[in-house]
Design a protein around this motif. Structure first.
Motif, PDB file in Angstrom:
ATOM      1  N   ASN A  66       0.915  -1.149   0.062  1.00 17.09           N
ATOM      2  CA  ASN A  66       0.176   0.077   0.137  1.00 17.09           C
ATOM      3  C   ASN A  66       0.931   1.347  -0.053  1.00 17.09           C
ATOM      4  OD1 ASN A  66      -2.461  -1.115   0.127  1.00 17.09           O
ATOM      5  ND2 ASN A  66      -2.749  -1.307   2.122  1.00 17.09           N
ATOM      6  N   GLY A 110      -8.833   3.023  -9.405  1.00 15.46           N
ATOM      7  CA  GLY A 110      -8.889   2.382  -8.154  1.00 15.46           C
ATOM      8  C   GLY A 110     -10.259   1.737  -7.899  1.00 15.46           C
ATOM      9  N   LYS A 111     -10.314   0.849  -6.828  1.00 14.23           N
ATOM     10  CA  LYS A 111     -11.824   0.363  -6.661  1.00 14.23           C
ATOM     11  C   LYS A 111     -12.931   1.333  -6.326  1.00 14.23           C
ATOM     12  CE  LYS A 111      -9.869  -2.582  -3.453  1.00 14.23           C
ATOM     13  NZ  LYS A 111      -9.821  -3.680  -2.205  1.00 14.23           N
ATOM     14  N   THR A 148     -15.167   1.378  -4.425  1.00 11.61           N
ATOM     15  CA  THR A 148     -15.472   1.738  -2.930  1.00 11.61           C
ATOM     16  C   THR A 148     -14.526   2.636  -2.306  1.00 11.61           C
ATOM     17  OG1 THR A 148     -13.794  -0.243  -2.481  1.00 11.61           O
ATOM     18  CG2 THR A 148     -16.212  -0.711  -2.409  1.00 11.61           C
ATOM     19  N   LEU A 149     -13.254   2.961  -2.846  1.00  8.76           N
ATOM     20  CA  LEU A 149     -12.172   4.078  -2.488  1.00  8.76           C
ATOM     21  C   LEU A 149     -13.128   5.497  -2.627  1.00  8.76           C
ATOM     22  CD1 LEU A 149      -8.933   2.944  -3.700  1.00  8.76           C
ATOM     23  CD2 LEU A 149      -9.648   2.912  -1.307  1.00  8.76           C
ATOM     24  N   MET A 188      -9.992  11.466  -3.218  1.00  9.31           N
ATOM     25  CA  MET A 188      -9.450  10.472  -4.290  1.00  9.31           C
ATOM     26  C   MET A 188      -9.743  10.999  -5.574  1.00  9.31           C
ATOM     27  SD  MET A 188      -8.122   8.359  -2.695  1.00  9.31           S
ATOM     28  CE  MET A 188      -8.225   7.387  -1.050  1.00  9.31           C
ATOM     29  N   GLY A 243      -7.700  10.004  -8.963  1.00 12.10           N
ATOM     30  CA  GLY A 243      -8.678   8.544  -9.039  1.00 12.10           C
ATOM     31  C   GLY A 243      -9.750   8.384 -10.196  1.00 12.10           C
ATOM     32  N   PRO A 266     -12.848   5.831 -10.410  1.00  6.66           N
ATOM     33  CA  PRO A 266     -13.403   4.751 -10.126  1.00  6.66           C
ATOM     34  C   PRO A 266     -13.847   3.410 -10.847  1.00  6.66           C
ATOM     35  CG  PRO A 266     -14.936   6.540  -9.782  1.00  6.66           C
ATOM     36  CD  PRO A 266     -13.696   6.838 -10.513  1.00  6.66           C
TER      37      PRO A 266
END
Length: 189
Positions: free
Chosen positions: A50, A71-72, A74-75, A84, A89, A91
């Motif tokens: 991580n 990224g996932k 859920t983040l 994020m 990010g 998703p």
């Protein structure tokens, strides 16, 4: 909810100074410079911890480089979602068969500038075979692949050569992986 305060040059400068300081204190350095191309896929390996994420972000802020990452999904829920997204990010829902490769190819087609960082292992666990989505995105979008790395044995992040995919994944993947043969992740093996 949108955090416009994060979009200011002052906040970016603060993150840059903090990143330079924290990287220096922890002994990490950037070898080379981010490629000066408008569009490419950036792969980063080995991806074993991580800690790869904050170190990579620190190197980006210190260099004034803007990258995006997948990224996932859920983040991106709750109060951290906007943060994020501001950090670059994108998703994604990994358990759905939603043609992620084609979606990303289309995004590259609509963008004048885009760098998406993708760990080819697809996970932090040791894997024998890399996922090939990054390759197919780059080939479909007709953009090169930047071979980026974090080497914990030397505490450096950097870049190898740019690699233009030929479309022959069986021929190209061993060439790409060869670059990473001497790079050591936080948790080797």
């Amino acid at each position: 909810m949108h955090f416009t305060i994060f979009d200011t040059p002052i906040v970016r400068d603060v993150f840059r100074v903090l990143s330079i300081l924290l990287l220096k204190l922890s002994g990490w350095k950037l070898k080379g410079e981010f490629p000066l191309l408008d569009k490419y896929v950036m792969i980063g390996a080995p991806h074993t911890s991580n800690w790869d994420f904050p170190i990579t972000l620190g190197l980006c802020f210190a260099s004034r480089a803007k990258i995006y990452w997948m990224g996932k999904h859920t983040l991106f829920k709750g109060p951290m979602g906007p943060v994020m997204r501001w950090l670059g990010g994108i998703p994604v829902t990994r358990h759905q068969n939603n043609s992620l490769v084609q979606q990303m190819v289309d995004v590259y087609g609509r963008s004048s500038r885009l760098v998406v960082a993708i760990p080819p292992e697809g996970t932090r666990r040791a894997v024998k075979e890399w996922k090939t989505g990054f390759y197919h995105i780059a080939h479909g979008a007709r953009v090169p692949i930047a071979l980026a790395y974090l080497d914990y044995s030397r505490k450096e992040g950097g870049f190898g050569p740019m690699f233009m995919p030929s479309g022959d994944v069986e021929r190209d993947m061993p060439l790409i992986r060869a670059f990473y043969a001497d790079k050591v992740g936080r948790y080797p093996g």
